[in-house]
Write an enzyme that holds these catalytic residues in place. Structure first.
Site, short mmCIF file in Angstrom:
data_model
loop_
_atom_site.label_atom_id
_atom_site.label_comp_id
_atom_site.label_asym_id
_atom_site.label_seq_id
_atom_site.Cartn_x
_atom_site.Cartn_y
_atom_site.Cartn_z
N CYS A 11 -9.66 -39.80 -56.88
CA CYS A 11 -10.60 -40.29 -56.24
C CYS A 11 -11.55 -41.14 -57.15
O CYS A 11 -11.14 -40.92 -58.43
CB CYS A 11 -11.50 -39.47 -55.30
SG CYS A 11 -10.56 -38.22 -54.59
N ARG A 36 -6.27 -47.30 -57.84
CA ARG A 36 -5.97 -45.92 -57.70
C ARG A 36 -5.25 -45.53 -56.33
O ARG A 36 -4.76 -44.27 -56.18
CB ARG A 36 -6.97 -45.00 -58.11
CG ARG A 36 -7.42 -45.13 -59.46
CD ARG A 36 -8.71 -44.51 -59.88
NE ARG A 36 -9.09 -44.47 -61.45
CZ ARG A 36 -8.85 -43.62 -62.02
NH1 ARG A 36 -8.12 -42.56 -61.59
NH2 ARG A 36 -9.06 -43.80 -63.37
N TRP A 83 -9.19 -39.75 -51.65
CA TRP A 83 -7.99 -39.79 -51.24
C TRP A 83 -7.71 -38.37 -50.80
O TRP A 83 -7.99 -37.54 -51.43
CB TRP A 83 -7.19 -40.05 -52.55
CG TRP A 83 -5.53 -40.35 -51.98
CD1 TRP A 83 -5.33 -41.68 -51.82
CD2 TRP A 83 -4.46 -39.51 -52.14
NE1 TRP A 83 -3.94 -41.63 -51.29
CE2 TRP A 83 -3.29 -40.36 -51.61
CE3 TRP A 83 -4.21 -38.26 -52.24
CZ2 TRP A 83 -2.03 -39.80 -51.50
CZ3 TRP A 83 -3.10 -37.73 -52.33
CH2 TRP A 83 -2.12 -38.53 -51.93
N ASN A 112 -14.65 -35.48 -57.37
CA ASN A 112 -13.27 -35.51 -57.67
C ASN A 112 -12.82 -34.29 -58.19
O ASN A 112 -13.68 -33.56 -58.83
CB ASN A 112 -12.94 -36.57 -58.76
CG ASN A 112 -13.22 -38.04 -58.59
OD1 ASN A 112 -13.61 -38.30 -57.19
ND2 ASN A 112 -13.22 -38.78 -59.42
N GLY A 113 -11.67 -33.83 -57.64
CA GLY A 113 -10.95 -32.45 -58.03
C GLY A 113 -10.80 -31.54 -56.88
O GLY A 113 -10.89 -32.13 -55.72
N GLU A 495 19.30 -40.15 -59.17
CA GLU A 495 17.93 -40.73 -59.30
C GLU A 495 17.58 -41.46 -60.05
O GLU A 495 17.13 -42.40 -59.89
CB GLU A 495 16.87 -39.25 -59.19
CG GLU A 495 15.34 -39.81 -59.34
CD GLU A 495 14.73 -40.58 -58.21
OE1 GLU A 495 15.40 -40.47 -57.18
OE2 GLU A 495 13.71 -40.90 -58.40
N LYS A 499 16.63 -45.19 -59.25
CA LYS A 499 15.49 -46.13 -59.67
C LYS A 499 16.12 -47.27 -60.35
O LYS A 499 15.43 -48.50 -60.32
CB LYS A 499 14.93 -45.38 -60.97
CG LYS A 499 14.26 -43.97 -60.72
CD LYS A 499 13.09 -44.41 -60.04
CE LYS A 499 13.15 -44.50 -58.74
NZ LYS A 499 12.83 -43.48 -57.52
N GLU A 502 16.91 -49.98 -57.56
CA GLU A 502 15.63 -50.45 -56.80
C GLU A 502 14.80 -51.58 -57.55
O GLU A 502 14.41 -52.30 -56.90
CB GLU A 502 14.50 -49.17 -56.70
CG GLU A 502 15.08 -48.20 -55.85
CD GLU A 502 14.08 -46.92 -55.45
OE1 GLU A 502 13.70 -46.67 -54.39
OE2 GLU A 502 13.55 -46.56 -56.40
N HIS A 518 38.32 -39.00 -61.13
CA HIS A 518 38.94 -39.10 -59.73
C HIS A 518 38.41 -40.34 -59.02
O HIS A 518 38.52 -40.71 -57.85
CB HIS A 518 38.55 -38.16 -58.77
CG HIS A 518 38.80 -36.76 -59.00
ND1 HIS A 518 40.08 -36.30 -59.53
CD2 HIS A 518 37.90 -35.63 -59.44
CE1 HIS A 518 40.30 -35.09 -59.93
NE2 HIS A 518 38.88 -34.87 -60.22
N LYS A 617 7.10 -49.19 -49.50
CA LYS A 617 6.74 -48.02 -49.85
C LYS A 617 6.99 -46.70 -49.06
O LYS A 617 7.37 -45.78 -49.23
CB LYS A 617 5.12 -47.88 -50.37
CG LYS A 617 4.79 -46.58 -50.91
CD LYS A 617 5.20 -46.41 -52.42
CE LYS A 617 4.87 -45.24 -53.00
NZ LYS A 617 6.14 -44.67 -53.92
C1 G6P Z 1 11.33 -45.33 -49.10
C2 G6P Z 1 10.80 -45.55 -50.54
C3 G6P Z 1 11.64 -44.51 -51.28
C4 G6P Z 1 11.09 -43.24 -50.96
C5 G6P Z 1 11.84 -43.22 -49.59
C6 G6P Z 1 11.39 -41.57 -48.71
O1 G6P Z 1 12.88 -45.76 -48.79
O2 G6P Z 1 11.15 -47.02 -51.10
O3 G6P Z 1 11.04 -44.75 -52.71
O4 G6P Z 1 11.85 -42.33 -51.71
O5 G6P Z 1 11.14 -44.13 -48.64
O6 G6P Z 1 10.11 -41.84 -48.64
P1 G6P Z 1 8.96 -40.39 -48.46
O7 G6P Z 1 7.74 -41.04 -48.48
O8 G6P Z 1 9.46 -40.02 -47.17
O9 G6P Z 1 9.40 -39.61 -49.54
#
Ligand code: G6P
Length: 622
Positions: A11, A36, A83, A112-113, A495, A499, A502, A518, A617
């Site tokens: 926050c 933030r 937040w 904050n905290g 993962e 990344k 993406e 395989h 997002k």
């Molecule tokens: C979208 C985002 C990904 C994320 C996925 C699941 O595809 O671009 O980065 O991993 O959604 O999102 P969530 O908020 O459910 O973890």
């Protein structure tokens, strides 16, 4: 009380006392902290005997509209962007919070905290006639200060007397009725800085907020409380007494710091992962019992012992985190686990008996497919639990119980710190379930200590960023990349590949290392980098033979392995070391170089890292 290293419940706090109108300064400070992420905002001002508060759920814009309708005229005040952690984003839960009783509110406070003992304090204060307006942990602090103010009408003293009652972390800003011109601040585990101006002083959780007003700052240390007036400021340590402040000069331009000095949100979030993990673990590891515990599961140990199977449903990065969870729970709790794509699970005839526990994982808590999976499991009468970052999100509200990540807002579209928070929460869940079954105290303790060591070890990995950028240079011109890992590192390889896809738009595939022969090995040539995620562990020797197979076909090898692993290092074109660590926490260390690798490849290719094409997002459509 143990402070975190600066807490990431991100926050924003701003405070002002001086000769100018406070409200515009307080609001423009909040604007500078907007990067933030936050979900409500508020201001309090004190003039003469009156405290005035304006606060709103939503953006700073909404707060400005409120201030246009109902302006504040005062030269002293505090402001905040929140937040949500305890209680959803709403006007009521927004800061500042008021403290007082019998209709006389004497304190306005921003925080904050996280206050860990807020439930007990709330009970105590309610019994004494303090009325609570919000669901936040913060409001107890406002009332505690107000109670002290009744005994001695001195805000600086009242705050110092109230603070020893708190367990948890705080950065605080406080103003009190009848004390115009005085702002009190306090810090324990959540940063706070004083801005020193001419006939004015400012307070902020981040120097970014006050940089346009002054370059002269004094950073508070844990345990310090400060009193600001237009003319001067004094600092007292809660135990050591008066402190002589050290004035530093900020040496960056106010405009260059919207991201706190980082080039992108993604980079900032990668780099703050040690704190993310600390925050996710805070208050959850129980040394005396060699276990972890969670407040919100809403299932008794007896109910949890009855569980015979766990199903995880999630999407994207959360799905990968769930897969790490599968390995961890099988290993530590000896329970069968299945990980489902939420989009598939919701339409399948998945057999679930009454001893199956269904978990959904989501950073945002709003992903439509994940929400659909949750609703389907509930419709079938299963208790549903959620592992979620965003407090008050739809998934958090609809689940029967769950675990919050406390990772702070994640802004970068490519998820990074939420993955680490999810994995560490799953490691704690595996420990918890294991300790309810066969896992002995010493074995539980070893896992607990491994988890505790993660933030420092992650910090070590982050120091190798320059080397990771060298590896990125090798990959920039490639068209395909393979990411290979086995056992607990297979999901890490997935993962890493995600990344890269993406944000750099390079095609990448993650595979279990031994499965390479395989099929995917047909892709290997000089132009195809292969990233092996291979820290030392039970299958290490077998992995090295797979690396040899790629070497024999002239593939470019990037090895992510244990520091000092000469075998892997000598086979790799670039070797990216992670510190020696028990296997259960290795995924948390191995994922960091993969995140940074994707970041630097994308940067070198000139991609728009925080706004990758076609991605959102939070995906709230099917
Ligand atoms: C979208 C985002 C990904 C994320 C996925 C699941 O595809 O671009 O980065 O991993 O959604 O999102 P969530 O908020 O459910 O973890």
């Amino acid at each position: 009380m143990r402070p975190g290293p600066g807490g990431t419940i991100m926050c924003g706090i701003v405070g002002y006392t001086g000769l100018h109108q406070a409200s515009p300064i307080l609001v423009s400070g909040l604007r500078r902290l907007e990067y933030r992420g936050y979900d409500s905002a508020g201001v309090a001002a004190v003039e003469d005997d009156r405290l005035e508060v304006r606060k709103r759920a939503g953006r700073v814009r909404a707060l400005e509209e409120l201030l246009d309708e109902m302006p504040l005229h005062a030269r002293c005040g505090i402001s905040h962007t929140r937040w949500a952690t305890h209680g959803p984003a709403s006007d009521r839960n927004a800061h500042p919070h008021l403290g007082g009783r019998g209709g006389r509110m004497t304190v306005a406070l921003v925080h904050n905290g996280v206050i860990e003992n807020h439930v007990a304090l709330r009970r105590e204060l309610e019994a004494e006639g303090f009325l609570f307006q919000s669901q936040t942990d913060t409001e107890v602090i406002a009332h505690l200060v107000a109670r002290e103010l009744e005994k001695a009408d001195d805000p600086f003293l009242a705050v110092r007397r109230a603070l020893p009652r708190l367990e948890g972390t705080y950065g605080l800003g406080v103003v009190c009725a009848g004390h115009p011109g005085v702002v009190v601040g306090a810090r324990f585990g959540s940063p706070l800085v004083v801005g020193v101006g001419d006939s004015e002083h400012l307070l902020a959780s981040d120097a970014v907020a006050i940089a346009p007003h002054t370059a002269r700052v004094a950073y508070l240390q844990d345990g310090e409380v400060v009193r600001l007036t237009p003319q001067d400021f004094q600092i007292q340590h809660l135990e050591k007494g008066p402190i002589t402040p050290r004035i530093d000069r900020i040496d960056w331009k106010p405009d260059a710091v919207e991201l706190g000095g980082h080039a992108h949100y993604m980079l900032k979030e990668i780099r703050e992962q040690p704190e993310t993990v600390t925050d996710a673990c805070r208050g959850r590891l129980i040394r005396a019992e060699g276990t972890a515990h969670f407040g919100g599961l809403n299932l008794s140990p007896r109910q949890l012992r009855r569980v015979r199977r766990v199903v995880f449903a999630a999407c994207g990065t959360s799905w990968h985190a769930a897969m790490v969870g599968e390995y961890l729970i099988e290993r530590l709790a000896d329970l069968p686990v299945e990980v489902e794509y939420a989009s598939e699970f919701r339409y399948r005839n998945a057999p679930l008996d009454d001893r199956t526990l269904v978990f959904v994982l989501s950073q945002s808590g709003e992903t439509a497919d994940t929400l659909g999976a949750l609703r389907e499991a509930r419709r079938r009468g299963h208790p549903t639990l959620a592992i979620v970052n965003t407090v008050g999100s739809t998934i958090a509200r609809e689940a029967d119980g769950g675990i919050y990540l406390h990772a702070g807002p994640e802004v970068g579209v490519a998820s990074t710190k939420a993955f680490s928070a999810q994995v560490v929460v799953l490691a704690m869940l595996a420990l918890h379930l294991g300790r309810l079954r066969h896992l002995s105290f010493p074995d539980g303790m070893a896992v607990l200590e491994a988890i505790e060591s993660v933030p420092a070890l992650m910090g070590e990995v982050l120091k190798t960023e320059a080397k990771i950028d060298e590896a990125a240079a090798l990959m920039t011109q490639a068209r395909n990349a393979l990411y290979l890992g086995r056992d607990i590192h297979f999901p890490v390889a997935l993962e890493g590949a995600l990344k890269l896809k993406e944000i750099s738009y390079l095609h990448a595939e993650g595979y279990p290392t031994a499965e390479m022969k395989h099929g995917p090995i047909a892709l290997v040539d000089r132009e195809t980098p292969c990233v092996f995620v291979a820290p030392k562990g039970s299958l290490h020797a077998k992995t090295l033979s797979n690396v040899e197979e790629v070497k024999a076909r002239h593939g470019t090898i990037i090895g992510v392995g244990t520091e000092g692993d000469e075998g892997l290092a000598s086979l790799s074109d670039i070797f990216l070391p992670i510190p020696e660590a028990p296997e259960v926490i290795q995924p948390l260390l191995a994922v960091v170089p993969l995140q940074l690798l994707a970041y630097h490849v994308a940067r070198r290719r000139g991609c728009d890292i925080d706004k990758p094409r076609n991605l959102a997002k939070s995906v709230t459509v099917e």
